[in-house]
Scaffold this motif. Structure first.
Motif, PDB file in Angstrom:
ATOM      1  N   ALA B 147       0.838  -1.205   0.000  1.00  0.00           N
ATOM      2  CA  ALA B 147       0.000   0.000   0.000  1.00  0.00           C
ATOM      3  C   ALA B 147       0.873   1.255   0.000  1.00  0.00           C
ATOM      4  O   ALA B 147       0.586   2.231  -0.710  1.00  0.00           O
ATOM      5  CB  ALA B 147      -0.928  -0.012   1.219  1.00  0.00           C
ATOM      6  N   LEU B 148       1.949   1.226   0.763  1.00  0.00           N
ATOM      7  CA  LEU B 148       2.850   2.385   0.838  1.00  0.00           C
ATOM      8  C   LEU B 148       3.557   2.612  -0.497  1.00  0.00           C
ATOM      9  O   LEU B 148       3.809   3.753  -0.890  1.00  0.00           O
ATOM     10  CB  LEU B 148       3.870   2.196   1.959  1.00  0.00           C
ATOM     11  CG  LEU B 148       3.277   2.248   3.377  1.00  0.00           C
ATOM     12  CD1 LEU B 148       4.281   1.712   4.400  1.00  0.00           C
ATOM     13  CD2 LEU B 148       2.849   3.675   3.728  1.00  0.00           C
ATOM     14  N   LEU B 151       2.062   4.965  -2.866  1.00  0.00           N
ATOM     15  CA  LEU B 151       2.234   6.409  -2.649  1.00  0.00           C
ATOM     16  C   LEU B 151       3.351   6.991  -3.514  1.00  0.00           C
ATOM     17  O   LEU B 151       3.487   8.209  -3.626  1.00  0.00           O
ATOM     18  CB  LEU B 151       2.519   6.703  -1.174  1.00  0.00           C
ATOM     19  CG  LEU B 151       1.355   6.419  -0.222  1.00  0.00           C
ATOM     20  CD1 LEU B 151       1.791   6.648   1.223  1.00  0.00           C
ATOM     21  CD2 LEU B 151       0.163   7.319  -0.553  1.00  0.00           C
ATOM     22  N   MET B 155      -1.234   6.151  -6.303  1.00  0.00           N
ATOM     23  CA  MET B 155      -2.231   6.707  -5.369  1.00  0.00           C
ATOM     24  C   MET B 155      -2.166   8.229  -5.370  1.00  0.00           C
ATOM     25  O   MET B 155      -3.201   8.904  -5.372  1.00  0.00           O
ATOM     26  CB  MET B 155      -1.981   6.146  -3.956  1.00  0.00           C
ATOM     27  CG  MET B 155      -3.042   6.555  -2.937  1.00  0.00           C
ATOM     28  SD  MET B 155      -4.693   5.932  -3.368  1.00  0.00           S
ATOM     29  CE  MET B 155      -5.643   7.454  -3.318  1.00  0.00           C
ATOM     30  N   CYS B 184      -7.354   4.171  -8.208  1.00  0.00           N
ATOM     31  CA  CYS B 184      -6.905   4.997  -7.086  1.00  0.00           C
ATOM     32  C   CYS B 184      -7.683   6.312  -7.028  1.00  0.00           C
ATOM     33  O   CYS B 184      -7.912   6.859  -5.938  1.00  0.00           O
ATOM     34  CB  CYS B 184      -5.407   5.263  -7.175  1.00  0.00           C
ATOM     35  SG  CYS B 184      -4.416   3.821  -6.716  1.00  0.00           S
ATOM     36  N   VAL B 308      -2.832   5.976   4.994  1.00  0.00           N
ATOM     37  CA  VAL B 308      -2.391   4.627   4.600  1.00  0.00           C
ATOM     38  C   VAL B 308      -1.876   3.876   5.835  1.00  0.00           C
ATOM     39  O   VAL B 308      -2.199   2.703   6.045  1.00  0.00           O
ATOM     40  CB  VAL B 308      -1.319   4.700   3.500  1.00  0.00           C
ATOM     41  CG1 VAL B 308      -0.743   3.312   3.215  1.00  0.00           C
ATOM     42  CG2 VAL B 308      -1.911   5.299   2.225  1.00  0.00           C
ATOM     43  N   ASP B 314      -6.357   2.245   1.503  1.00  0.00           N
ATOM     44  CA  ASP B 314      -5.595   1.047   1.159  1.00  0.00           C
ATOM     45  C   ASP B 314      -5.631   0.769  -0.339  1.00  0.00           C
ATOM     46  O   ASP B 314      -6.528   0.080  -0.840  1.00  0.00           O
ATOM     47  CB  ASP B 314      -6.123  -0.167   1.920  1.00  0.00           C
ATOM     48  CG  ASP B 314      -5.333  -1.431   1.559  1.00  0.00           C
ATOM     49  OD1 ASP B 314      -4.259  -1.300   0.912  1.00  0.00           O
ATOM     50  OD2 ASP B 314      -5.784  -2.527   1.902  1.00  0.00           O
ATOM     51  N   SER B 316      -3.597  -1.085  -1.922  1.00  0.00           N
ATOM     52  CA  SER B 316      -2.823  -2.293  -2.254  1.00  0.00           C
ATOM     53  C   SER B 316      -3.531  -3.236  -3.238  1.00  0.00           C
ATOM     54  O   SER B 316      -2.849  -3.925  -4.002  1.00  0.00           O
ATOM     55  CB  SER B 316      -2.408  -3.040  -0.982  1.00  0.00           C
ATOM     56  OG  SER B 316      -3.527  -3.550  -0.301  1.00  0.00           O
TER      57      SER B 316
END
Lengths: 347, 347
Positions: B147-148, B151, B155, B184, B308, B314, B316
Motif C-alpha cells: 500500500a505504501l 504512494l 495513489m 486509485c 495509509v 488502502d 494495495s
C-alpha cells in the motif's frame, strides 16, 4: 419599434420590427437607454458566425422597465435596470450554483426569435431572474450610466476571465488581447489584488487605457516574442495567471507560453481555433489549469455593482465612440477597422 | 548491481549496471525493497515514447537508505523510505508552492543518466527534499508495504486527478479509465467526500476492485454510449467532476461529454492525443475546467501517508501480480495484454 438586424456579412440595418411586449407572465419589457456593440458581434458581422438574414443583434443594454407580466415581482414599471447578456430564470439548479449561463430556461439576446439589445425595447423573459435594479439617480449621470452598461457583458466577462485564471492578491497576471474585454480584465485583476498586470497589445490608445486601468507593463510583441518578453519580465518562469481574451490559435499559444507552472489560463475569447493552441504536453508537464467560457455575468452583478456605483470600479473608458441607433452600422464599421474600441448606442 | 533496462519496443532486460553510489553531498542511496510497473512505462514498452537503448526504467519504489551524502539531514542509513516518482530539492519556489514536479533541480527516475526504480538500488539526488520516512515496522507488513509503495505514484496520481477535477463533499464523479490510476482516483474521490462515483470500465476484475474502493456505479459502454449512460445516471446533466486517467482522444471526448456545466475534468493520463478530444465550443458554452498534469506526488505524501498507515486508505488491491526482479519482463507482458492490472516487483 426600431431595432438593429443583420442580413449578412457587413450588412447591419436598422428596421421597423414588431413592438416588444409581454408574452408570458414572467416577462418584462425594457425600453432601452443604452446599448453597445460587442467584439463577439463582429464575428457575426464578418460572417464567421452564422446568422439568419434579418436576425436581431446586440446583447448588452440597460434601460427602464415599461411593462411587466403578472408573475413579475422584482421589478416594476419605471425601474432603471441592467440586463446581463443572457436571460435566466434565477431558480434552477444552475442559477443556484452561480452558473446562469447554463440555466434550463436561459437564452441570449439576439438569438433567433428573441429581441436584440440594439433596439428601442426588449422583451425580457424571466425578468425576476434576469434584470438587476439600478438607482434611479444613475439615469441622469452619463458617465455612470455608461459604466453600468459595461456590467451587461464586458466588465463581467473581464471579471470572469480574471477569476477563472485564478488571480489572487499578489499575483502576476498577463492579459492577451487589448480589446474591451482584455481591458476590463485588467481592471478586474487589479480589483482582485494582482500586483503586476502585463498587457499584450500594440494599439497605443488601448494600452493607454490599460495603463489607466492599472496595467504595470505593456508588451507590444506578438507570438513567441511576446512569450519571451513576458518571461523576461517574470524571472523566466511566466505569470501566475493569464487572461486569454481573443479566442484564436495564436492567442491561446501565447497564453500557454506565458503561464507559470501551476498557473491558470482564464479564457473568455469566443473560440475560433483556440483549441489548436493548447499544447497538451506543455499543460501536462506544467500543471496548467484551463478554465473559463461564456461569462455568468448575472451571478457577478451583485458583487460588481456596488463598486461601480461607488466609483471604485469604472470601466466606462472602454467606450470610445457614441452612435445613435440609426447610425449603429457606423459603430460596427469603426470597431471592425479598429478605429474604435467599443461603441455605445444611445437612444 | 542488477537493474531493469529497455532496449527497444517490447525489449525489457535485467542487466548488470554500475552500483548506485553517493555522488553529491545531497545524495542518498536506497536499496529497493519494492518497485512496480506503471501504466506510463507501457508507453515506452510499446515504443510510443522514445527511449535510448539500454536506458533504465521504472519510477516507483520504496526501500532502505544504505548511504547518505554529507549534506543529508532528513534520512539516515537504515531508514525505511518511499520515493515519489520525481526527485526535487524541497527548497525552490515551486517546491514551496507544492509543485515539486516543476522543481528547478528536479528529475524523474529512469531519465537518461539516472537510476530507474526497477533495480536493486537507486541513487537519490536531493534526498532531503525527495524521500519520505516510513515507520520501520512497516517493513515486516507485506500488505502495508505494498500500500505504501502506491504512494510513490499511482495513489498520489489518483488523488491529483480527483483534486484537479474539483471533487468536493457530496459530488458526483465519473472516472474514465479502469487502470490502476483510475481505481486509485475512485479511492481518492471517496476520501474527498464524493457521494457517487461512476467508473467507466468493462474489465470485470477491475470494476470489482472499483466497487470495493467505493464506486457506486459501473458503466461498461464506451464513447458516446458511455456519455449517454453517465447522463442517464445523473438526471441528464452529467457529473460535477470527471477523472480522465487514460490520455487518448476518445477518453478526453468521453470526459468532456460526461461533465456537468460548471464542472471540472481532472486529467492525469499522459497525453497521447487527448488534446484532440477537447471540443472548445463545448468547454466554452458549459464553463468546464480542465486541470491536471503530472502529479506532484511528493507534495501529497504528508497528507496521504497517515491515512495509509492507519489503514483508512488502502490502494494495495491495485497490485494483482508479483514478480521478482529477474522476471520483471513478465510484469510488462501481463500489463500490456491486460491480464494483470499492476505488477509489483519484489527483491
Amino acid at each position: 419599434m426600431r431595432a438593429t438586424t443583420i442580413h449578412g456579412p457587413y450588412d447591419i440595418r436598422v428596421e421597423e420590427v414588431p413592438d416588444a411586449r409581454v408574452q408570458r407572465p414572467q416577462d418584462a419589457v425594457v425600453q432601452v437607454l443604452r446599448a453597445c456593440v460587442c467584439g463577439s458581434d463582429l464575428w457575426a458581422y464578418r460572417g464567421e458566425s452564422a446568422r439568419q438574414p434579418g436576425q436581431r443583434i446586440g446583447h448588452e443594454f440597460l434601460g427602464t422597465v415599461v411593462e411587466t407580466g403578472s408573475d413579475v415581482r422584482a421589478v416594476r414599471p419605471g425601474d432603471l435596470v441592467v440586463a446581463p447578456f443572457t436571460w435566466s430564470d434565477g431558480t434552477c439548479g444552475f442559477c443556484a450554483e452561480g452558473l446562469p449561463t447554463s440555466c434550463a430556461n436561459g437564452g441570449v439576446w439576439g438569438a433567433a426569435g428573441a429581441d436584440g439589445g440594439q433596439g428601442e425595447a426588449v422583451r425580457v423573459p424571466y425578468a425576476d431572474g434576469t434584470l438587476v435594479r439600478l438607482p434611479a439617480a444613475a439615469a441622469s449621470d452619463d458617465r455612470l450610466l455608461t459604466a453600468l452598461l459595461a456590467l451587461s457583458d464586458v466588465m463581467g466577462t473581464g471579471h470572469h476571465a480574471a477569476v477563472s485564471a485564478g488571480v489572487r492578491p499578489g499575483a502576476t497576471v498577463a492579459v492577451v488581447g487589448d480589446g474591451a474585454v482584455g481591458l476590463c480584465a485588467v481592471l478586474a485583476a487589479r480589483r482582485l489584488g494582482a500586483e503586476r498586470v502585463i498587457v499584450l497589445g500594440r494599439h497605443a490608445a488601448r494600452t493607454r487605457v490599460a495603463r489607466s486601468f492599472g496595467a504595470t507593463d505593456v508588451v507590444a510583441e506578438r507570438g513567441e516574442a511576446a512569450v519571451a518578453a513576458v518571461r523576461e519580465l517574470t524571472g523566466g518562469h511566466g505569470v501566475h495567471a493569464v487572461v486569454e481574451a481573443v479566442g484564436t490559435r495564436q492567442s491561446m499559444e501565447t497564453a500557454v507560453g506565458a503561464v507559470r507552472p501551476g498557473g491558470g489560463i482564464g479564457w473568455v475569447g469566443v473560440p475560433h481555433g483556440s483549441g489548436a493552441g493548447l499544447d497538451m504536453s506543455v499543460l501536462f508537464r506544467r500543471n496548467i489549469t484551463v478554465r473559463g467560457g461564456i461569462a455568468p455575468v448575472r451571478a457577478y452583478l451583485p458583487e460588481l455593482l456596488p463598486d461601480v456605483l461607488e466609483g471604485a470600479l469604472d470601466p466606462s473608458p472602454v467606450f470610445d465612440l457614441s452612435v445613435g441607433l440609426e447610425s449603429v452600422a457606423d459603430g460596427y464599421r469603426a470597431m471592425d477597422d479598429r478605429s474604435a474600441l467599443k461603441a455605445v448606442v444611445t437612444f
